[in-house]
Design an enzyme around this catalytic site. Sequence first.
Site, PDB file in Angstrom:
ATOM      1  N   ARG A  18       0.822  -1.214   0.000  1.00 16.75           N
ATOM      2  CA  ARG A  18       0.000   0.000   0.000  1.00 16.75           C
ATOM      3  C   ARG A  18       0.857   1.267   0.000  1.00 16.75           C
ATOM      4  NH1 ARG A  18      -3.532  -0.308   4.968  1.00 16.75           N
ATOM      5  NH2 ARG A  18      -1.605  -1.217   5.752  1.00 16.75           N
ATOM      6  N   ASN A  36      -6.176  -2.717   2.261  1.00 16.54           N
ATOM      7  CA  ASN A  36      -6.151  -4.167   2.434  1.00 16.54           C
ATOM      8  C   ASN A  36      -7.578  -4.670   2.566  1.00 16.54           C
ATOM      9  OD1 ASN A  36      -3.362  -4.407   2.454  1.00 16.54           O
ATOM     10  ND2 ASN A  36      -3.194  -4.341   4.670  1.00 16.54           N
TER      11      ASN A  36
END
Length: 88
Positions: A18, A36
Site C-alpha cells: 500500500r 487491504n
Amino acid sequence: MERRRVLVSGRVQGVYYRDTCRRVAAGAGVGGWVRNLADGRVEAVFEGPPEAVDRLVAWTWHGPTEASVTGVEVHEETPEGLAVFAIL
C-alpha cells in the site's frame, strides 16, 4: 480522465504494498486510494490521465520487491474526480 479499480491477489499484505503504491501513484500524478481486504487481497482505485493510470495498473502486477502477485482483476469505472492518493 480514466478510473480503474484493481483487486490484487498473492502475497500483497505486510510487504509495504500500500505505501509503495501510494508513492508510485503520487509520483505519476494519479489520484485514488488503496486498502487491504479481509481476504488477503489489496484493492486500489486509480484516477488520472489514461497513460498514468495504465502505468499504475501495470505496476500492480509486480508491486514492491517483497510482494508476490498471483493475479490482478481490473474493472473500469466512472471517474469521480479524485485528485490525491490515500491509504485507507
